[in-house]
Design an enzyme around this catalytic site. Structure first.
Site, mmCIF file in Angstrom:
data_model
loop_
_atom_site.group_PDB
_atom_site.id
_atom_site.type_symbol
_atom_site.label_atom_id
_atom_site.label_comp_id
_atom_site.label_asym_id
_atom_site.label_seq_id
_atom_site.Cartn_x
_atom_site.Cartn_y
_atom_site.Cartn_z
ATOM 1 C CD GLU A 35 -3.064 -0.317 -0.029
ATOM 2 O OE1 GLU A 35 -3.043 0.053 -1.220
ATOM 3 O OE2 GLU A 35 -3.692 -1.321 0.368
ATOM 4 C CB ILE A 37 4.156 0.291 -2.834
ATOM 5 C CG1 ILE A 37 4.303 -0.092 -1.357
ATOM 6 C CG2 ILE A 37 5.354 -0.201 -3.619
ATOM 7 C CD1 ILE A 37 5.528 0.439 -0.689
ATOM 8 C CG ASP A 38 0.463 3.166 -6.803
ATOM 9 O OD1 ASP A 38 0.682 3.956 -5.857
ATOM 10 O OD2 ASP A 38 -0.627 3.114 -7.415
ATOM 11 N N GLY A 126 -13.075 2.596 -1.941
ATOM 12 C CA GLY A 126 -11.662 2.255 -2.136
ATOM 13 C C GLY A 126 -11.487 0.939 -2.879
ATOM 14 C CG LEU A 127 -13.721 -2.088 -2.685
ATOM 15 C CD1 LEU A 127 -14.967 -2.938 -2.496
ATOM 16 C CD2 LEU A 127 -12.483 -2.856 -2.203
ATOM 17 C CB SER A 128 -10.423 0.392 -8.158
ATOM 18 O OG SER A 128 -9.263 0.601 -7.422
ATOM 19 C CD GLU A 162 -8.877 8.481 -11.019
ATOM 20 O OE1 GLU A 162 -9.390 7.607 -11.734
ATOM 21 O OE2 GLU A 162 -9.258 8.716 -9.869
ATOM 22 C CG ASP A 174 -6.300 1.993 -7.693
ATOM 23 O OD1 ASP A 174 -5.582 1.225 -7.030
ATOM 24 O OD2 ASP A 174 -6.748 3.061 -7.257
HETATM 25 C C1 GLA Z 1 -5.251 4.677 -4.289
HETATM 26 C C2 GLA Z 1 -4.498 5.091 -5.553
HETATM 27 C C3 GLA Z 1 -3.450 4.048 -5.922
HETATM 28 C C4 GLA Z 1 -2.547 3.702 -4.745
HETATM 29 C C5 GLA Z 1 -3.376 3.407 -3.495
HETATM 30 C C6 GLA Z 1 -2.547 3.245 -2.250
HETATM 31 O O1 GLA Z 1 -5.998 3.523 -4.524
HETATM 32 O O2 GLA Z 1 -5.394 5.255 -6.622
HETATM 33 O O3 GLA Z 1 -2.702 4.507 -7.041
HETATM 34 O O4 GLA Z 1 -1.602 4.711 -4.517
HETATM 35 O O5 GLA Z 1 -4.318 4.449 -3.240
HETATM 36 O O6 GLA Z 1 -1.791 2.076 -2.334
#
Ligand code: GLA
Length: 391
Positions: A35, A37-38, A126-128, A162, A174
């Site tokens: 988390e 980390i991206d 937070g599930l994209s 985005e 995501d």
């Molecule tokens: C959100 C962002 C991702 C990532 C996460 C945390 O989901 O969209 O790019 O940074 O938070 O890991």
């Protein structure tokens, strides 16, 4: 609702035509570990969910794009030569942002389309849900135009939509997970190079249980950007120890022991420590999963949450309560927050015999302690974006 029913609703909305609509689907995602980390250039381990966004598309003759949805009230109607001229602040900005990015990359949307979305992902959990809308739009429109559907490029252009049009400074995780997921597999993604591999996610008698805190994610954008700035500050300071550093996640935990005194600001040091240790936890998790050592994977999930709570400080009281209650259930191997934080969801690995107790007891105790009603989804790992057969 299945694809046929959504197609029926499409016809009720946009009417019959001799041209058959096509149907596409993109999942939501859950991040298993890795988390924040991206954007620090390290490894993440997300997985696609079994639910997501379905898109029904049909070409129109008049150069008009119409956008509607089964579950959100706002609609939009745009002429193809006016794509991207207006931002509305509503969900339709996601598909419009994707159209803008498609045009930038040489795939302009030059025909009219009726686009109809059915979303199954709770918004703001937070599930994209937004990445799912973006990716299904990119994939659907490239398919309709007869173009190649490169899912890595679709992830990148969705992230660009985005960042540039919607105005959220997210990383690549995501959109990448939604575009490249594979049933029963997690995705080990190296966010710097975008090299990735599918790691079998076979949990036998253990189930993934996602817990939605239903806590509105307040301040998530500003706090997210603040964390990114703190990571950049750490990186700048650590370049005095290692000049050729591109990303924080390039540092190993043992190197960090040697370098950390360069970070005199405690908050910045804590942020860096989280990133460096979390990155190592992702690789350890892949080893554990490959060896079928779910106990160890659960332990790493727990450490991840504790670090997000104490060092990165992106958890909140509701997430912490749900995680605490989850860990009290005997069949829980690990529990952590997932996604950006400040609300949203937890993910736990729970023995199938205890799932019922988990949902009841964690639900009751969570409500008693927070006054909020949580929701739980027991779910498997699904496919990435795809076209559904249209009959
Ligand atoms: C959100 C962002 C991702 C990532 C996460 C945390 O989901 O969209 O790019 O940074 O938070 O890991």
């Amino acid at each position: 609702m299945d694809a046929q029913q959504i197609k029926q609703m499409f016809i009720q909305k946009f009417g019959e035509s001799a041209v058959a609509p096509r149907v596409f689907h993109a999942p939501g995602r859950v991040n298993l570990i890795g988390e924040h980390i991206d954007y620090n250039g390290g490894y993440v381990l997300p997985a696609a969910l079994e639910f997501g966004t379905t898109l029904v598309v049909r070409e129109r003759e008049d150069g008009v794009i119409r956008l509607a949805s089964t579950n959100l009230p706002e609609e939009a109607q745009i002429k193809v030569d006016e794509i991207g001229l207006n931002k509305t602040g509503q969900w339709t900005d996601y598909p419009v942002g994707v159209m803008v990015e498609l045009a930038r990359r040489g795939y302009p949307v030059s025909k009219g389309y009726d686009l109809f979305y059915h979303g199954e992902i709770p918004n703001g959990a937070g599930l994209s849900s937004s990445a799912s809308i973006e990716v299904v739009t990119g994939y659907g429109l490239l398919s309709m135009g007869g173009y190649d559907r490169d899912t890595v490029q679709i992830a990148l252009l969705s992230q660009a939509a985005e960042n540039n049009f919607v105005g959220v400074n997210c990383g690549i995780m995501d959109q990448f997970a939604v575009a490249n997921g594979k049933k029963d597999h997690a995705i080990l993604l190296m966010c710097d190079t975008l090299e990735y591999k599918h790691v079998p996610f076979q949990t036998g008698s253990y189930k993934l249980v996602i817990g939605n805190t239903n806590k509105r994610r307040g301040l998530v954008d500003s706090k997210y950007n603040e964390r990114r700035e703190q990571c950049t500050a750490a990186l700048d300071r650590l370049r005095s120890c290692k000049a050729d550093l591109n990303y924080l996640a390039e540092i190993t935990p043992s190197q960090f022991e040697d370098y950390k005194s360069a970070l005199t600001d405690e908050t910045v040091r804590n942020r860096a420590q989280h990133v460096i240790e979390e990155n190592a936890r992702v690789l350890a998790s892949v080893e554990a999963l490959t060896a079928n050592d779910l106990q160890e994977f659960g332990r790493l999930m727990n450490l991840s949450h504790d670090s997000l709570r104490d060092l990165y400080e992106v958890s909140c009281a509701e997430l912490d309560v749900m995680v605490e209650e989850a860990r009290k259930i005997p069949g829980t191997l690990g529990a952590r927050m997932t996604g950006a934080g400040f609300g949203g969801c937890t993910v736990s690995l729970v023995h199938e015999d205890d799932v019922e107790t988990f949902v009841r007891q964690v639900g009751e105790n969570y409500e008693a302690r927070t006054g909020l009603k949580g929701e739980f989804y027991v779910c498997g790992v699904g496919e990435g974006v795809e076209e559904l057969s249209s009959n």
